[in-house]
Design a protein around this motif. Structure first.
Motif, PDB file in Angstrom:
ATOM      1  N   MET A  19       0.874  -1.176   0.000  1.00 41.08           N
ATOM      2  CA  MET A  19       0.000   0.000   0.000  1.00 41.08           C
ATOM      3  C   MET A  19       0.905   1.218   0.000  1.00 41.08           C
ATOM      4  SD  MET A  19      -2.966  -1.052   2.767  1.00 41.08           S
ATOM      5  CE  MET A  19      -2.583   0.396   3.662  1.00 41.08           C
ATOM      6  N   GLY A  20       0.531   2.228  -0.770  1.00 42.38           N
ATOM      7  CA  GLY A  20       1.312   3.452  -0.798  1.00 42.38           C
ATOM      8  C   GLY A  20       0.444   4.650  -0.468  1.00 42.38           C
ATOM      9  N   PHE A  21       1.025   5.621   0.203  1.00 40.31           N
ATOM     10  CA  PHE A  21       0.329   6.846   0.576  1.00 40.31           C
ATOM     11  C   PHE A  21       1.049   8.054   0.000  1.00 40.31           C
ATOM     12  CE2 PHE A  21      -0.595   3.878   4.023  1.00 40.31           C
ATOM     13  CZ  PHE A  21      -1.957   4.032   4.182  1.00 40.31           C
ATOM     14  N   TYR A  37       0.620   0.326   9.897  1.00 41.51           N
ATOM     15  CA  TYR A  37       1.127   0.272   8.522  1.00 41.51           C
ATOM     16  C   TYR A  37       2.569  -0.223   8.513  1.00 41.51           C
ATOM     17  CZ  TYR A  37       2.881   1.817   4.001  1.00 41.51           C
ATOM     18  OH  TYR A  37       3.477   1.852   2.764  1.00 41.51           O
ATOM     19  N   ARG A  38       3.402   0.368   9.373  1.00 38.38           N
ATOM     20  CA  ARG A  38       4.811  -0.013   9.439  1.00 38.38           C
ATOM     21  C   ARG A  38       4.940  -1.494   9.769  1.00 38.38           C
ATOM     22  NH1 ARG A  38       8.370  -1.139  13.261  1.00 38.38           N
ATOM     23  NH2 ARG A  38      10.549  -0.648  12.918  1.00 38.38           N
ATOM     24  N   LEU A  42       6.449  -4.288   7.086  1.00 38.75           N
ATOM     25  CA  LEU A  42       7.682  -4.996   7.418  1.00 38.75           C
ATOM     26  C   LEU A  42       7.433  -6.497   7.551  1.00 38.75           C
ATOM     27  CD1 LEU A  42       9.282  -2.501   9.952  1.00 38.75           C
ATOM     28  CD2 LEU A  42       9.954  -2.910   7.575  1.00 38.75           C
ATOM     29  N   GLU A  43       6.292  -6.874   8.108  1.00 36.76           N
ATOM     30  CA  GLU A  43       5.957  -8.290   8.234  1.00 36.76           C
ATOM     31  C   GLU A  43       5.738  -8.924   6.861  1.00 36.76           C
ATOM     32  OE1 GLU A  43       2.923 -11.225  10.672  1.00 36.76           O
ATOM     33  OE2 GLU A  43       2.490  -9.088  10.595  1.00 36.76           O
ATOM     34  N   ASN A  44       5.010  -8.247   5.979  1.00 36.11           N
ATOM     35  CA  ASN A  44       4.800  -8.763   4.625  1.00 36.11           C
ATOM     36  C   ASN A  44       6.128  -8.981   3.912  1.00 36.11           C
ATOM     37  OD1 ASN A  44       2.033  -8.786   4.875  1.00 36.11           O
ATOM     38  ND2 ASN A  44       1.716  -6.886   3.748  1.00 36.11           N
ATOM     39  N   PRO A  70       7.104   7.041   4.943  1.00 37.97           N
ATOM     40  CA  PRO A  70       7.221   6.286   3.695  1.00 37.97           C
ATOM     41  C   PRO A  70       6.325   6.745   2.556  1.00 37.97           C
ATOM     42  CG  PRO A  70       5.746   5.156   5.152  1.00 37.97           C
ATOM     43  CD  PRO A  70       6.237   6.374   5.892  1.00 37.97           C
ATOM     44  N   TRP A  71       5.787   7.946   2.625  1.00 40.05           N
ATOM     45  CA  TRP A  71       4.871   8.388   1.569  1.00 40.05           C
ATOM     46  C   TRP A  71       5.594   8.489   0.233  1.00 40.05           C
ATOM     47  CZ3 TRP A  71       6.731  12.980  -0.234  1.00 40.05           C
ATOM     48  CH2 TRP A  71       7.457  13.777   0.662  1.00 40.05           C
ATOM     49  N   ILE A  72       4.800   8.355  -0.834  1.00 43.53           N
ATOM     50  CA  ILE A  72       5.346   8.417  -2.181  1.00 43.53           C
ATOM     51  C   ILE A  72       5.158   9.818  -2.746  1.00 43.53           C
ATOM     52  CG2 ILE A  72       5.202   5.975  -2.783  1.00 43.53           C
ATOM     53  CD1 ILE A  72       2.482   6.429  -3.961  1.00 43.53           C
TER      54      ILE A  72
END
Length: 87
Positions: A19-21, A37-38, A42-44, A70-72
């Motif tokens: 997922m990106g924000f 989210y973090r 990281l788990e994925n 971590p936003w894009i």
């Protein structure tokens, strides 16, 4: 919010579970949502690596591990949306 969903039965990639924000979207998340989210991202990534998924570590993972946001960027977001529309 940008969510990639794997519609095929082929191998799963990191992008399939990402997922990106944008910066604006990220700013609307409360601290608990950012932490969730973090942890999930990281788990994925960790699960994919554990089953032999070989890839250069994505920038979002570097950012999360360093405690950075971590936003894009908007330019990348525009490209990301175009990619989603072509799939």
């Amino acid at each position: 919010l940008r969510l990639n969903l794997a519609l095929s039965q082929g191998p799963v990639s990191f992008e399939d579970v990402t997922m990106g924000f944008t910066q604006e979207e990220w700013q609307h998340l409360d601290p608990a949502q950012r932490t969730l989210y973090r942890d999930v991202m990281l788990e994925n990534y960790s699960h994919l690596i554990s089953v032999g998924y070989c890839v250069t570590k994505p920038e979002v993972i570097f950012k999360l591990q360093q405690g950075e946001e971590p936003w894009i960027p908007a330019l990348v977001e525009s490209w990301f949306c175009q990619q989603q529309n072509t799939d």
